[in-house]
Design a protein around this motif. Structure first.
Motif, PDB file in Angstrom:
ATOM      1  N   ASN A 145       4.018   3.777 -11.054  1.00  0.00           N
ATOM      2  CA  ASN A 145       3.263   3.751 -10.493  1.00  0.00           C
ATOM      3  C   ASN A 145       2.087   3.847 -11.283  1.00  0.00           C
ATOM      4  N   MET A 147       0.672  -1.256  -0.130  1.00  0.00           N
ATOM      5  CA  MET A 147      -0.081  -0.250  -0.044  1.00  0.00           C
ATOM      6  C   MET A 147       0.973   1.239   0.148  1.00  0.00           C
ATOM      7  N   SER A 148       1.653   1.740   0.637  1.00  0.00           N
ATOM      8  CA  SER A 148       2.919   2.770   0.979  1.00  0.00           C
ATOM      9  C   SER A 148       3.403   2.298  -0.082  1.00  0.00           C
ATOM     10  N   LEU A 149       4.199   1.522  -1.190  1.00  0.00           N
ATOM     11  CA  LEU A 149       4.587   2.018  -1.953  1.00  0.00           C
ATOM     12  C   LEU A 149       3.611   2.239  -3.484  1.00  0.00           C
ATOM     13  N   PHE A 150       2.665   1.906  -3.246  1.00  0.00           N
ATOM     14  CA  PHE A 150       2.232   2.232  -4.306  1.00  0.00           C
ATOM     15  C   PHE A 150       1.224   4.138  -3.720  1.00  0.00           C
ATOM     16  N   LYS A 151       1.444   4.219  -2.783  1.00  0.00           N
ATOM     17  CA  LYS A 151       0.881   5.738  -1.992  1.00  0.00           C
ATOM     18  C   LYS A 151      -0.665   5.377  -2.578  1.00  0.00           C
ATOM     19  N   VAL A 152      -1.411   4.211  -2.428  1.00  0.00           N
ATOM     20  CA  VAL A 152      -2.732   4.216  -2.874  1.00  0.00           C
ATOM     21  C   VAL A 152      -4.048   5.263  -1.907  1.00  0.00           C
ATOM     22  N   ARG A 153      -3.482   5.743  -0.275  1.00  0.00           N
ATOM     23  CA  ARG A 153      -4.300   6.002   0.018  1.00  0.00           C
ATOM     24  C   ARG A 153      -4.012   8.376  -0.475  1.00  0.00           C
ATOM     25  N   GLU A 154      -3.333   7.836  -0.651  1.00  0.00           N
ATOM     26  CA  GLU A 154      -2.185   9.825  -1.245  1.00  0.00           C
ATOM     27  C   GLU A 154      -3.754   9.599  -2.114  1.00  0.00           C
ATOM     28  N   SER A 155      -3.260   9.177  -2.796  1.00  0.00           N
ATOM     29  CA  SER A 155      -3.704   9.110  -4.275  1.00  0.00           C
ATOM     30  C   SER A 155      -5.170   9.165  -5.036  1.00  0.00           C
ATOM     31  N   THR A 213      -3.527   3.557  -9.518  1.00  0.00           N
ATOM     32  CA  THR A 213      -2.001   3.725  -8.920  1.00  0.00           C
ATOM     33  C   THR A 213      -1.333   2.019  -9.172  1.00  0.00           C
ATOM     34  N   GLU A 251      -8.694  -0.799  -5.892  1.00  0.00           N
ATOM     35  CA  GLU A 251      -7.780  -1.459  -6.633  1.00  0.00           C
ATOM     36  C   GLU A 251      -7.693  -2.143  -7.317  1.00  0.00           C
TER      37      GLU A 251
END
Length: 434
Positions: free
Chosen positions: A68, A1-9, A321, A16
């Motif tokens: 990403n 999750m942090s690698l793809f910055k899912v929440r930030e996106s 992402t 996803e």
């Protein structure tokens, strides 16, 4: 999750996952279509299924890691048809036929060139040297070409000594009638915005074919993956010194280049990933994924791997992402265990997909400037010559040479650049001195 910055996106894990599945379902027709097309060139069907899935999985995975982006990759439609029907089955170099091993070598060289160009900013700059009208005409021409191939393959259009082409005998030709039904089914589903329309159409026609006893259903749909050995590392570079070999390389290069850039910009625009200036962030990573996947695909034994516009279906489901791409890549790997199921799909069930994808590609004609004859005529020559000469490369040659000549004699020198002039001279000399 942090690698793809899912929440930030602004997305979520569940969204996803759903987007990745949607993208796979929408573009999974390539698992049926690519082996059917490339096997016509003499390549092993079972090995092609594995190569198609692995190359698609690798390219899609690299897109997730390098850029990403929720964009999936697979062997390109149009490029695979050019590979099989134009290069391998119809082209001759120095009086000898081109083998699929030689064509794979051209794919490999194209991929290596892409890798080198992507390491610099050259690849982004090259796209601006080819006029927009020619990009549109050539893209549409490839669409017409592969639609024509689909019509031929289904027996809807046949050879005629008097008129060159004619409508096939449909009265007792069940495969041709099923192919027509497939076109209508996919067309209706597409018009209704049903996701996975291509795949649904292929499966429906296959099911009807099985019900009519035209297709034999295997005892099991699942098996261990077939060996990829018949295709793995089977590249033949014996023609690398021939100018015609480099014409093949350029054709693959040209089509893949603009197809990838157009797809990335289109999909990322829809998903809101372009920056405030309309540029594509992390473009180098996305282009590198495409380039490396093409090199790897050639080594595995399949045609050029490129970004797929069907990725927009996953974006429409909320994918933002690379996690979307990871899910799609995993599903491509899983598909290699279903080769018996894939083998039952007849060519006339995949022909409608060729025709519909061809129609989709021809939509680019609507963006040509019809008021400027110096742009319109070269674009239309490229569009028409591809199917009529049964060659993508001939279409590109006619488009570029005519563009340069018309611009010169109408005094529009400012529309030309050095690359276009050089290409026009090379292509004209090739045809006149052949």
């Amino acid at each position: 999750m942090s690698l793809f910055k899912v929440r930030e996106s602004g997305s979520s894990f569940g969204t996803e996952i759903l987007a990745g599945v949607t993208t796979f379902v929408t573009m999974s027709y390539i698992i049926f279509v690519n082996p059917n097309i490339l096997s016509a060139a003499g390549m092993d069907f079972n090995a092609l299924v594995v190569a198609t899935c692995l190359a698609s999985a690798l390219g899609t995975f690299l897109m997730a890691i390098f850029a990403n982006y929720p964009v999936a990759l697979a062997p390109g439609m149009g490029l695979n048809a050019f590979f099989a029907y134009s290069v391998v089955l119809n082209m001759k170099i120095n009086g000898s036929s081109v083998t699929w091993q030689m064509a794979l070598a051209a794919i490999f060289v194209e991929g290596v060139i892409f890798v080198l160009l992507t390491l610099t900013s050259i690849r982004e700059k090259i796209v601006n040297t080819i006029p927009k009208s020619l990009k549109l005409g050539i893209s549409a021409g490839i669409g017409l070409f592969i639609a024509f191939i689909g019509l031929q393959g289904a027996g809807i259009v046949v050879k005629n000594d008097a008129t060159l082409l004619a409508l096939g005998n449909l009265k007792n030709n069940i495969p041709a009638l099923l192919a027509i039904a497939g076109v209508l089914i996919i067309g209706i589903l597409t018009a209704l915005n049903i996701k996975g329309a291509l795949l649904i159409g292929i499966l429906l026609i296959t099911g009807i074919s099985a019900g009519l006893g035209l297709t034999i259903i295997p005892e099991s749909f699942i098996s261990m993956p077939p060996s990829i050995e018949p295709l793995l590392f089977k590249l033949d570079f014996s023609l690398i010194k021939s100018p015609d070999f480099w014409i093949i390389v350029f054709t693959f290069f040209f089509v893949d280049f603009f197809d990838t850039v157009g797809t990335l910009v289109g999909v990322c625009s829809r998903s809101g990933l372009l920056d405030e200036n309309g540029n594509l962030p992390r473009a180098k990573g996305a282009l590198m994924a495409d380039a490396v996947a093409t090199v790897a695909g050639a080594l595995m034994g399949t045609s050029t791997v490129t970004s797929y516009v069907e990725s927009s279906s996953g974006v429409a489901q909320g994918g933002k992402t690379g996690l979307t791409s990871i899910v799609t890549a995993i599903l491509f790997v899983c598909a290699i265990f279903f080769t018996p199921l894939i083998k039952i799909v007849p060519a006339y069930a995949t022909a409608p997909a060729l025709i519909i994808v061809g129609v989709y590609m021809m939509m680019s004609l609507r963006d040509i400037n019809y008021d400027d004859w110096t742009e319109l005529i070269p674009a239309c020559l490229g569009f028409l010559m591809m199917p009529l000469a049964y060659s993508v490369s001939v279409g590109i040659e006619f488009a570029i040479v005519s563009y340069v000549i018309i611009k010169i004699f109408t005094g529009k020198f400012r529309d030309l650049n050095f690359l276009m002039i050089v290409l026009a001279v090379i292509f004209a000399a090739k045809e006149l001195l052949a």
